[in-house]
Motif scaffolding. Structure first.
Motif: not given
Length: 212
Positions: A132-160
């Motif tokens: 239920s915490f699937r985001p509206a869109a996925a990131p499009a990283p081109r390098t490892a440095a651009e891959v996020p380590s968390q998101s608003a959705e993962s923060v909300a999921l952790a809280r839930a």
């Protein structure tokens, strides 16, 4: 002359482009090619991966992956009902098992999480909650440095999850879970697995979502 792969990707002898972390080690390459990012929607499957991500905290994923067969044997195949019934004798049994990560807090958390998983069933279950915490869109990283380590959705999921009695479910750990089971796609653009989940198109990302 062979084309230069996109930054952050390594083209293997099979001609397939993978991120550096999955390019050389056979175990990680197999995991990347056949499992990571593919949808997992069943209770036991999500519980297993949530448990392994919790055990991974502070360790390498390579270590956890190598111990996965031992984890499955030790935790009754990650059957939530079986693990929920564990008592102190099981805690000591697990802490004496050299095949797994012997961390008392993580062992106890896994048992608590199994009980919380069973308790979630009347409200739709663990898998439904995580998805239920699937985001509206996925990131499009081109390098490892651009891959996020968390998101608003993962923060909300952790809280839930914490509100339902789960432990070791911080935002970074939950983002890793979401990546692993296909809730979000962080395959690098140009990697042979990007878009292979059937959940996210290969071109999915903020720009593609805006264009759509």
């Amino acid at each position: 002359m062979s084309p230069v792969p996109p930054e952050g990707l390594v083209v293997g002898g099979d001609g397939l482009a993978r991120p550096a972390w999955a390019a050389t080690d056979p175990l990680l390459r197999e995991y990347y090619d056949t499992e990571w990012g593919l949808p997992v929607r069943d209770e036991r499957g999500v519980f297993e991966r949530l448990s392994l991500e919790a055990f991974q905290s502070g360790l390498s994923w390579r270590t956890i992956l190598a111990k996965r067969p031992a984890f499955r044997a030790a935790f009754d195949g990650f059957d939530p009902e079986a693990v929920a019934g564990y008592g102190e004798a099981d805690v000591e049994r697990l802490l004496g098992d050299a095949g797994i990560v012997r961390n008392r807090a993580k062992v106890r958390a896994t048992i608590a999480n199994a009980r919380a998983t069973v308790d979630l069933r009347p409200d739709g279950g663990l898998a439904a909650l995580v998805w239920s915490f699937r985001p509206a869109a996925a990131p499009a990283p081109r390098t490892a440095a651009e891959v996020p380590s968390q998101s608003a959705e993962s923060v909300a999921l952790a809280r839930a999850l914490r509100s339902r009695g789960f432990r070791f479910v911080g935002p970074t750990t939950m983002f890793a879970l979401m990546e692993a089971i296909g809730v979000v796609d962080t395959h690098l653009v140009g990697a042979h697995r990007r878009g292979s989940s059937g959940v996210w198109p290969a071109a999915e990302g903020p720009a593609a979502a805006a264009a759509g």
